[in-house]
Design an enzyme around this catalytic site. Structure first.
Site, mmCIF file in Angstrom:
data_model
loop_
_atom_site.group_PDB
_atom_site.id
_atom_site.type_symbol
_atom_site.label_atom_id
_atom_site.label_comp_id
_atom_site.label_asym_id
_atom_site.label_seq_id
_atom_site.Cartn_x
_atom_site.Cartn_y
_atom_site.Cartn_z
ATOM 1 N N ASP A 46 0.766 2.252 3.821
ATOM 2 C CA ASP A 46 -0.117 3.324 3.336
ATOM 3 C C ASP A 46 0.668 4.635 3.263
ATOM 4 O OD1 ASP A 46 -2.183 4.825 2.391
ATOM 5 O OD2 ASP A 46 -3.425 4.691 4.187
ATOM 6 N N HIS A 102 2.469 14.119 1.477
ATOM 7 C CA HIS A 102 1.814 15.415 1.219
ATOM 8 C C HIS A 102 2.812 16.521 1.520
ATOM 9 C CE1 HIS A 102 -2.184 13.793 0.582
ATOM 10 N NE2 HIS A 102 -2.086 13.074 1.691
ATOM 11 N N HIS A 133 0.832 -1.215 0.000
ATOM 12 C CA HIS A 133 0.000 0.000 0.000
ATOM 13 C C HIS A 133 0.863 1.259 0.000
ATOM 14 C CE1 HIS A 133 -4.050 1.840 1.479
ATOM 15 N NE2 HIS A 133 -3.373 2.702 0.737
ATOM 16 N N LEU A 144 2.341 6.930 -4.780
ATOM 17 C CA LEU A 144 3.540 7.543 -5.365
ATOM 18 C C LEU A 144 3.274 8.885 -6.036
ATOM 19 C CD1 LEU A 144 5.441 4.428 -6.778
ATOM 20 C CD2 LEU A 144 5.876 5.689 -4.679
ATOM 21 N N ASP A 179 -8.569 2.868 -3.962
ATOM 22 C CA ASP A 179 -8.093 3.364 -2.667
ATOM 23 C C ASP A 179 -7.960 4.886 -2.645
ATOM 24 O OD1 ASP A 179 -7.034 2.849 0.054
ATOM 25 O OD2 ASP A 179 -5.334 3.917 -0.804
ATOM 26 N N PHE A 232 -5.508 14.068 4.413
ATOM 27 C CA PHE A 232 -5.251 12.850 5.193
ATOM 28 C C PHE A 232 -3.996 12.171 4.652
ATOM 29 C CE2 PHE A 232 -9.918 13.239 5.466
ATOM 30 C CZ PHE A 232 -10.171 12.939 6.800
ATOM 31 N N GLY A 233 -3.148 11.648 5.531
ATOM 32 C CA GLY A 233 -2.041 10.824 5.044
ATOM 33 C C GLY A 233 -0.779 10.955 5.872
ATOM 34 N N HIS A 251 -10.908 0.013 0.047
ATOM 35 C CA HIS A 251 -10.758 1.101 1.032
ATOM 36 C C HIS A 251 -12.143 1.233 1.649
ATOM 37 C CE1 HIS A 251 -9.878 5.546 2.021
ATOM 38 N NE2 HIS A 251 -11.179 5.468 2.106
ATOM 39 N N ASN A 270 -6.355 8.722 7.080
ATOM 40 C CA ASN A 270 -7.604 8.025 6.825
ATOM 41 C C ASN A 270 -7.320 6.540 6.614
ATOM 42 O OD1 ASN A 270 -10.310 7.774 6.459
ATOM 43 N ND2 ASN A 270 -10.322 8.518 4.355
#
Ligand code: NCD
Ligand code: ZN
Length: 442
Positions: A318, A322, A73, A76, A165, A336-337, A192, A291
């Site tokens: 995951d 960002h 997961h 890129l 996803d 989110f991330g 997801h 998330n």
């Protein structure tokens, strides 16, 4: 040719655990010897070579040698958001983190929903020449949740799985069709699980912490109801289902029951959900915004239990890079991330393995063996004849996580500025050295 000696070799499938030597020739493992020291003459004979000068000799004393990890997961961002990550920077970050293969998600701009784009991701990965990059293609065109992609064609282009996803597939009928149609390809559908009506405009797990911080909450059911729906659809269709980033105890319970009923499903947990809980989230801590959101401590305990008892099959990062500009926004507006590739293994080692909560053998199963099996990839093994995708891991290596030393283009991780212990020091992909002394080679 390569001779790694004195390392603690670890491969749960082939029941290899102990100090020994591993020999590589032509990009493949040719011999594994445990519990016995090899002489130079024996090594030359096994490699079919007459001069030790042709063999790189690595002393792995005090370190583990295990199969390269496979991360199912990863985001890129190429094409379209190269300021966050590129296929090249991501493949380098992966290698530095101990991953020799990664699955690249389809939520790029444009979305990976055509064969040309699947081939583009695959070729850019090959060009980068670091971790192997396997494309995941979208389930629905444009990730719009309505019209299925041409799955058979996408598989022919190199897709190893299908996923929207980043977004949950809201229509049960579309998900049912996706599982049915994906059977033609033999590839799993990665779900997801997020019911948008329940998740609403939430930004953190709904509970005491969301109330205290005054942030809109996402109830745990936003995930769990879709886990249950998808398990039932997998049963009805006989399709292959993989559940991404499981984060609630109810999801674990449903998955356990589904497996008992013989449904073809696997599930993954992300390191951040095992290490941080909602109560750890600082109001300004957008690097903790992810998330699905960070779970309660109770949910977290159920996730670990699931990892240990086989309900959960995979660990996966995951990795969601960002930029600072976006993560500097107020909590409710930031994306989110969590950026994971370069810190995830060290964090899991430090917080779970070193503390005796997870055995190293289980870690390898979760992060190398099972992903290889589920997605039909080479690797995840030290078997003779297998690809020499290898990690030399130093459990003593301590390092402060800094933006300057990282390969990822983004640094949105709660570990930034913190010290972690236990890192891969050397990594080989197909016998080629790609990381040396913690540095990714050019
Ligand atoms: C992911 C992203 O940024 O693409 N974000 C996240 O918080 N996990 C999307 C996803 O994995 O759902
Ligand atoms: Zn997701």
């Amino acid at each position: 040719m390569l001779w790694i000696k004195n390392a603690h070799l670890l491969d749960p499938v082939n029941r290899i655990s102990g100090r020994g030597s591993l020999l590589v020739r032509g990009g493949r493992i040719v011999k594994v010897v445990v519990g016995e020291e090899l002489t130079a003459a024996a090594v030359l004979a096994l490699l079919g070579c007459s001069d030790l000068a042709e063999v790189s000799v690595v002393d792995g004393a005090g370190k583990y040698l295990f199969p390269g990890l496979i991360d199912a997961h990863v985001h890129l961002r190429e094409p379209g958001q190269e300021e966050k990550e590129e296929i090249k920077s991501g493949a380098r970050a992966a290698a530095r983190g101990g991953f020799t293969s990664i699955l690249a998600m389809a939520n790029t701009r444009p979305v990976i929903d055509t064969r040309a784009l699947v081939e583009y991701v695959r070729l850019q990965g090959e060009r980068a020449g670091k971790a192997r990059v396997y494309p995941v293609a979208a389930v629905t065109k444009g990730l719009a949740g309505q019209e299925l992609t041409e799955m058979v064609d996408l598989k022919a282009g190199g897709a190893v799985a299908f996923s929207d996803d980043g977004k949950g597939i809201q229509s049960a009928e579309v998900m049912r069709l996706a599982l049915e149609y994906a059977k033609l390809t033999g590839c799993p559908v990665i779900s997801h699980c997020e019911d948008e009506n329940l998740a609403g405009a939430g930004v953190i797990r709904k509970g005491e912490t969301s109330a205290r911080l005054g942030l809109r909450g996402i109830p745990a059911s936003a995930e769990s109801v879709m886990v249950a729906r998808d398990a039932l659809l997998a049963k009805e269709t006989g399709g292959r289902l993989h559940l991404a980033h499981i984060s609630t105890k109810e999801s674990v319970r449903v998955i356990r029951a589904a497996k008992e009923a013989g449904i073809d499903l696997t599930a993954e947990v992300n390191p951040h959900h095992l290490i941080f809980a909602d109560e750890d989230v600082p109001l300004t801590g957008t690097s903790y915004k992810v998330n699905p959101p960070l779970p309660s401590r109770e949910d977290q305990a159920a996730l670990l239990e699931g990892l240990l008892d086989g309900t959960i099959d995979l660990l996966a990062t995951d990795h969601a890079p960002h930029t600072w500009e976006e993560k500097a926004k107020p909590f409710a507006e930031a994306p989110f991330g969590i950026n994971g590739l370069e810190t995830a293994l060290a964090a899991v080692w430090q917080e779970l393995v070193a503390k005796g909560k997870l055995k190293p053998e289980r870690l390898i199963e979760l992060w190398a063996v099972n992903p290889a099996r589920r997605f039909g990839l080479p690797g995840g093994t030290l078997a003779e004849g297998a690809l020499a995708d290898l990690v030399l891991f130093d459990p003593e290596w301590r390092e402060v996580v800094t933006a300057e030393t990282r390969e990822s283009k983004s640094h949105n991780t709660p570990f930034l500025g913190k010290e972690l212990q236990g890192f891969p020091v050397m990594v080989w992909v197909g016998g080629k050295l790609v990381v040396k002394d913690r540095k990714v080679l050019p």
